[in-house]
Design a protein around this motif. Sequence first.
Motif, PDB file in Angstrom:
ATOM      1  N   ASN A  23       0.885  -1.127  -0.550  1.00  0.00           N
ATOM      2  CA  ASN A  23       0.072   0.388   0.169  1.00  0.00           C
ATOM      3  C   ASN A  23       1.220   1.263   0.148  1.00  0.00           C
ATOM      4  N   LEU A  24       2.170   1.217  -0.231  1.00  0.00           N
ATOM      5  CA  LEU A  24       2.662   2.242   0.086  1.00  0.00           C
ATOM      6  C   LEU A  24       3.103   2.109  -1.831  1.00  0.00           C
ATOM      7  N   TYR A  25       3.795   3.417  -1.938  1.00  0.00           N
ATOM      8  CA  TYR A  25       4.327   3.222  -3.984  1.00  0.00           C
ATOM      9  C   TYR A  25       5.521   4.187  -3.967  1.00  0.00           C
ATOM     10  N   GLY A  26       6.644   3.767  -4.635  1.00  0.00           N
ATOM     11  CA  GLY A  26       7.985   3.959  -4.918  1.00  0.00           C
ATOM     12  C   GLY A  26       8.096   3.756  -6.434  1.00  0.00           C
ATOM     13  N   ALA A  27       9.115   3.862  -7.013  1.00  0.00           N
ATOM     14  CA  ALA A  27       9.324   4.054  -8.639  1.00  0.00           C
ATOM     15  C   ALA A  27      10.964   3.136  -8.455  1.00  0.00           C
ATOM     16  N   TYR A  28      10.957   2.630 -10.060  1.00  0.00           N
ATOM     17  CA  TYR A  28      12.007   2.216 -10.381  1.00  0.00           C
ATOM     18  C   TYR A  28      12.542   2.533 -12.071  1.00  0.00           C
ATOM     19  N   GLY A  29      13.796   2.673 -11.880  1.00  0.00           N
ATOM     20  CA  GLY A  29      14.362   3.582 -12.976  1.00  0.00           C
ATOM     21  C   GLY A  29      14.617   2.452 -14.340  1.00  0.00           C
ATOM     22  N   GLN A  30      15.249   3.172 -15.631  1.00  0.00           N
ATOM     23  CA  GLN A  30      15.277   2.778 -16.810  1.00  0.00           C
ATOM     24  C   GLN A  30      16.271   1.340 -16.448  1.00  0.00           C
ATOM     25  N   ASP A  31      17.081   1.468 -15.940  1.00  0.00           N
ATOM     26  CA  ASP A  31      17.778  -0.137 -14.980  1.00  0.00           C
ATOM     27  C   ASP A  31      17.357  -0.913 -14.529  1.00  0.00           C
ATOM     28  N   GLY A  32      16.124  -0.671 -14.409  1.00  0.00           N
ATOM     29  CA  GLY A  32      15.495  -1.899 -13.873  1.00  0.00           C
ATOM     30  C   GLY A  32      15.291  -1.563 -12.391  1.00  0.00           C
ATOM     31  N   GLU A  33      16.260  -0.871 -11.590  1.00  0.00           N
ATOM     32  CA  GLU A  33      16.907  -0.699 -10.399  1.00  0.00           C
ATOM     33  C   GLU A  33      15.902   0.445  -9.445  1.00  0.00           C
ATOM     34  N   LEU A  34      15.385   0.292  -8.254  1.00  0.00           N
ATOM     35  CA  LEU A  34      14.211   0.976  -7.574  1.00  0.00           C
ATOM     36  C   LEU A  34      15.252   2.175  -7.139  1.00  0.00           C
ATOM     37  N   LYS A  35      14.433   3.584  -7.587  1.00  0.00           N
ATOM     38  CA  LYS A  35      15.521   4.308  -7.021  1.00  0.00           C
ATOM     39  C   LYS A  35      14.587   5.292  -6.643  1.00  0.00           C
ATOM     40  N   ILE A  36      13.155   5.345  -6.350  1.00  0.00           N
ATOM     41  CA  ILE A  36      12.581   5.655  -5.399  1.00  0.00           C
ATOM     42  C   ILE A  36      11.650   4.788  -4.154  1.00  0.00           C
ATOM     43  N   PRO A  37      12.060   5.105  -3.133  1.00  0.00           N
ATOM     44  CA  PRO A  37      12.134   3.974  -1.945  1.00  0.00           C
ATOM     45  C   PRO A  37      10.159   3.366  -1.993  1.00  0.00           C
ATOM     46  N   PHE A  38       9.728   2.464  -1.098  1.00  0.00           N
ATOM     47  CA  PHE A  38       8.263   2.176  -1.619  1.00  0.00           C
ATOM     48  C   PHE A  38       8.515   2.500   0.229  1.00  0.00           C
ATOM     49  N   GLU A  39       7.994   4.137   0.384  1.00  0.00           N
ATOM     50  CA  GLU A  39       7.550   4.906   1.566  1.00  0.00           C
ATOM     51  C   GLU A  39       6.722   6.087   0.929  1.00  0.00           C
ATOM     52  N   PHE A  40       5.346   6.010   0.332  1.00  0.00           N
ATOM     53  CA  PHE A  40       5.247   6.908   0.100  1.00  0.00           C
ATOM     54  C   PHE A  40       3.675   7.309  -0.391  1.00  0.00           C
ATOM     55  N   GLU A  41       3.137   7.641   0.532  1.00  0.00           N
ATOM     56  CA  GLU A  41       1.247   7.885   0.080  1.00  0.00           C
ATOM     57  C   GLU A  41       0.708   7.736  -1.630  1.00  0.00           C
ATOM     58  N   ARG A  42       1.904   8.300  -1.942  1.00  0.00           N
ATOM     59  CA  ARG A  42       1.421   8.760  -3.251  1.00  0.00           C
ATOM     60  C   ARG A  42       2.236   9.840  -4.215  1.00  0.00           C
ATOM     61  N   ILE A  43       2.806   9.296  -5.262  1.00  0.00           N
ATOM     62  CA  ILE A  43       3.760   9.555  -6.204  1.00  0.00           C
ATOM     63  C   ILE A  43       3.296  10.672  -7.709  1.00  0.00           C
ATOM     64  N   GLU A  44       3.187  11.552  -8.202  1.00  0.00           N
ATOM     65  CA  GLU A  44       2.721  12.207  -8.894  1.00  0.00           C
ATOM     66  C   GLU A  44       3.019  13.374  -9.769  1.00  0.00           C
ATOM     67  N   LEU A  45       2.048  13.150 -10.507  1.00  0.00           N
ATOM     68  CA  LEU A  45       3.100  14.548 -11.624  1.00  0.00           C
ATOM     69  C   LEU A  45       2.870  15.891 -10.507  1.00  0.00           C
ATOM     70  N   PRO A  46       3.862  16.811 -11.028  1.00  0.00           N
ATOM     71  CA  PRO A  46       3.225  18.456 -10.270  1.00  0.00           C
ATOM     72  C   PRO A  46       2.236  18.964 -11.022  1.00  0.00           C
ATOM     73  N   ASN A  47       1.516  19.040 -10.612  1.00  0.00           N
ATOM     74  CA  ASN A  47       0.150  19.876 -10.722  1.00  0.00           C
ATOM     75  C   ASN A  47      -0.242  19.541 -11.884  1.00  0.00           C
ATOM     76  N   ASP A  48      -0.017  18.609 -11.565  1.00  0.00           N
ATOM     77  CA  ASP A  48      -0.893  17.321 -12.421  1.00  0.00           C
ATOM     78  C   ASP A  48      -3.138  17.068 -12.245  1.00  0.00           C
ATOM     79  N   ASN A  49      -3.311  16.298 -13.256  1.00  0.00           N
ATOM     80  CA  ASN A  49      -5.111  16.915 -12.865  1.00  0.00           C
ATOM     81  C   ASN A  49      -5.277  18.942 -12.996  1.00  0.00           C
ATOM     82  N   SER A  50      -4.119  19.570 -13.670  1.00  0.00           N
ATOM     83  CA  SER A  50      -4.757  20.705 -13.846  1.00  0.00           C
ATOM     84  C   SER A  50      -4.209  21.080 -15.057  1.00  0.00           C
ATOM     85  N   PHE A  51      -4.692  22.186 -15.897  1.00  0.00           N
ATOM     86  CA  PHE A  51      -5.459  22.475 -17.460  1.00  0.00           C
ATOM     87  C   PHE A  51      -4.147  23.393 -17.274  1.00  0.00           C
ATOM     88  N   ASN A  52      -2.894  23.922 -15.963  1.00  0.00           N
ATOM     89  CA  ASN A  52      -1.652  24.351 -15.892  1.00  0.00           C
ATOM     90  C   ASN A  52      -0.952  23.264 -16.327  1.00  0.00           C
TER      91      ASN A  52
END
Length: 213
Positions: free
Chosen positions: A84-113
């Motif tokens: 139930n926590l989010y992390g992220a893998y890089g192009q090399d397949g290695e974990l870049k962002i550990p699984f410790e976040f409730e959410r990971i999102e694009l800045p200004n996501d879901n915004s007309f900006n």
Amino acid sequence: YCGGCGHRQSYLYAQKNGKWGVIDWNEHILVPFEYEHHHLGMRSDNWISSFSKGGKSLVIHIPTKKEFVDTELFMGLLIAKKNNLYGAYGQDGELKIPFEFERIELPNDNSFNGYYGEYLITTKQHKKGVVDLKGIVILPNIYDEVKVYDDYLVTKKQQITSLLNPNRQVVFKIEHGDITHVNDYFYSSGSHGLAIFKVKKRAFYGLYIPQTN
């Protein structure tokens, strides 16, 4: 291969005996012929996102052939969920962002900006922070809200809104007010080098230029 990439890629999507895989230009098999394919979301990096197996969509990392389900691709990073926590893998397949976040999102996501800049917004214990695409923490998770304008960041913490320069120094702050880029409405294409910010307090507006303070 990826039709919208503008130049020839190092691999091709190929079909054999009714199943799809990936080969290089010398016909070496990079991903085995085990998948269904839809002509959507075709990429040219290390991730294959247009394949499915048994009707279930998945993402495949070409170098390791590892399969991922229930994931999203943001700017080349694969956002995944574990316990139930989010992390992220890089192009090399290695974990870049550990699984410790409730959410990971694009800045200004879901915004007309829209969005411009190589950062992601993280949420931990209901507080916002920022990481870059290498997984390096740019801002800790201590803010109520964060916006990204190229390499400038706008943070909100309780009643204080602050503007941070590319060196992460607070150059301007306002109480009970808002700070946005002067071209915020059209920001999906970036600032084009224009570092001018619009400040609003109550019904009044002002401008702040970081280069001249």
